[in-house]
Design a protein around this motif. Structure first.
Motif, short mmCIF file in Angstrom:
data_model
loop_
_atom_site.label_atom_id
_atom_site.label_comp_id
_atom_site.label_asym_id
_atom_site.label_seq_id
_atom_site.Cartn_x
_atom_site.Cartn_y
_atom_site.Cartn_z
N ASN A 195 83.92 -33.63 17.78
CA ASN A 195 83.43 -33.52 19.15
C ASN A 195 82.02 -32.94 19.12
O ASN A 195 81.83 -31.77 18.80
CB ASN A 195 84.35 -32.63 19.98
N TYR A 196 81.02 -33.78 19.44
CA TYR A 196 79.64 -33.33 19.47
C TYR A 196 79.31 -32.80 20.86
O TYR A 196 79.58 -33.46 21.87
CB TYR A 196 78.70 -34.47 19.09
N ILE B 254 74.37 -38.15 23.94
CA ILE B 254 75.76 -37.84 23.65
C ILE B 254 76.58 -38.16 24.89
O ILE B 254 76.22 -37.76 26.01
CB ILE B 254 75.94 -36.36 23.26
N TRP C 294 75.24 -41.86 20.84
CA TRP C 294 74.97 -43.24 21.20
C TRP C 294 73.46 -43.50 21.19
O TRP C 294 72.67 -42.56 21.31
CB TRP C 294 75.50 -43.56 22.60
N ARG D 275 77.12 -47.39 20.05
CA ARG D 275 77.70 -46.17 19.53
C ARG D 275 77.28 -45.96 18.07
O ARG D 275 77.47 -46.84 17.24
CB ARG D 275 79.23 -46.23 19.64
N GLN E 48 80.44 -38.23 21.39
CA GLN E 48 79.92 -39.04 20.30
C GLN E 48 78.45 -39.38 20.59
O GLN E 48 77.99 -39.33 21.73
CB GLN E 48 80.73 -40.33 20.14
N THR F 138 78.11 -42.93 16.22
CA THR F 138 79.16 -42.21 15.51
C THR F 138 80.51 -42.64 16.06
O THR F 138 80.65 -42.95 17.24
CB THR F 138 79.01 -40.69 15.66
N ASN F 139 81.50 -42.63 15.19
CA ASN F 139 82.86 -43.01 15.59
C ASN F 139 83.84 -42.21 14.74
O ASN F 139 84.42 -42.72 13.79
CB ASN F 139 83.06 -44.51 15.42
N ASP F 140 83.98 -40.95 15.07
CA ASP F 140 84.82 -40.07 14.26
C ASP F 140 85.58 -39.11 15.17
O ASP F 140 85.51 -39.20 16.39
CB ASP F 140 83.96 -39.30 13.24
N GLU G 237 78.71 -29.20 16.66
CA GLU G 237 80.11 -29.62 16.67
C GLU G 237 80.94 -28.58 17.42
O GLU G 237 80.79 -27.38 17.22
CB GLU G 237 80.62 -29.76 15.24
N SER H 273 85.44 -34.98 22.92
CA SER H 273 85.34 -36.27 22.22
C SER H 273 83.92 -36.83 22.31
O SER H 273 83.72 -38.05 22.37
CB SER H 273 86.35 -37.29 22.77
#
Length: 275
Positions: free
Chosen positions: A118-119, A87, A100, A111, A98, A113-115, A137, A96
């Motif tokens: 916030n992980y 992450i 990877w 990457r 994400q 995830t692209n949303d 999250e 923010s």
């Protein structure tokens, strides 16, 4: 056990020889074949550059396999051992985050995830067949309230994700949001004005008592102290050492005091003329 102890000693030796390398965010991860340990580290007491290091269990040799200006959180090996999940998040706020994928031992980070979620940097795992990833999250909710001595507290921002605030004048407040932006509002929460449209990397704000200047810490390259006019104009870098932070103005508005990283002491106090 001998291999574990040898690796542990080598890790300690590496950390002592590299005083600025900080193993502090999350735990390391052992490869499926038991031959390699990977760890995410920051280079510097407060970060700036973040890396993935791989340690050989047999001899403790270390190899840097990836670097980024983003926070690197929890690492997890894929079962085949030819890649890592990780992450990465914003270097100022840690948000923010994400997910990877990093090929091992070489390759370009991809990457996954692209949303807008916030992980959390802390937590990442996957099932044994590697078809499902589990993480946490995070949502950040914080607004500014004013509490007059003779009245009830009232909320003056809404969904603003405020991190810090400082009075600029009797009627104007400087705010820092979770993105690392600076803005001003009046005491009614109106007349919002963004001061840093081109820089999402600001923290540790302090408005000077003269109402003319705002000092802050910027992460444009590494931690330095900056000053700007109250309207956001004429942003100027005041320091250029090795990691300056937490500025404040003297009562007469002529000086800025701050902390600076001073190895191996830790932090020392300094001042610089605001001009």
């Amino acid at each position: 056990n001998e291999k574990v102890l040898a690796t542990e000693n080598n890790l300690q030796s590496f950390a002592l020889a590299n005083f600025s390398t900080y193993f502090g965010f999350v735990g390391p991860a052992w490869s499926p074949d038991g031959k390699t340990i990977v760890a995410s580290v920051s280079e510097g007491i407060r970060g700036g550059v973040f890396s993935v290091l791989a340690f050989s269990v047999s001899d403790g040799k270390v190899q840097k396999i990836y670097s980024s200006k983003s926070f690197i959180g929890q690492l997890r090996w894929v079962p085949s051992g030819d890649g890592l999940l990780m992450i990465m998040a914003d270097p100022v706020t840690g948000l923010s985050g994400q997910i990877w994928y990093l090929p091992y031992p070489h390759g370009t980070a991809q990457r996954l995830t692209n949303d807008l979620t916030n992980y959390n940097l802390c937590c990442l795992d996957l099932t044994t067949n590697a078809d499902t990833i589990a993480t946490v999250e995070n949502n950040y909710v914080a607004d500014l309230w004013l509490a007059p001595a003779t009245d009830k507290a009232r909320q003056i921002t809404s969904n603003a994700a405020i991190v810090d605030a400082s009075w600029l004048t009797d009627n104007k407040i400087v705010l820092q949001n979770i993105k690392g932006d600076l803005l001003t509002v009046d005491h009614e929460g109106a007349n919002h004005m963004l001061l840093t449209p081109d820089a999402h990397n600001v923290r540790a704000i302090a408005a000077c008592e003269d109402g003319r200047h705002i000092v802050y810490e910027s992460l444009r390259s590494t931690e330095h102290i900056w000053v700007m006019n109250a309207d956001g104009s004429n942003a100027t870098q005041l320091t250029s050492g090795d990691g300056e932070s937490f500025p404040d103005c003297s009562p007469d508005g002529k000086w800025v005091v701050y902390l600076a990283s001073d190895k191996p002491v830790g932090f020392t106090a300094w001042r610089v003329n605001i001009d």
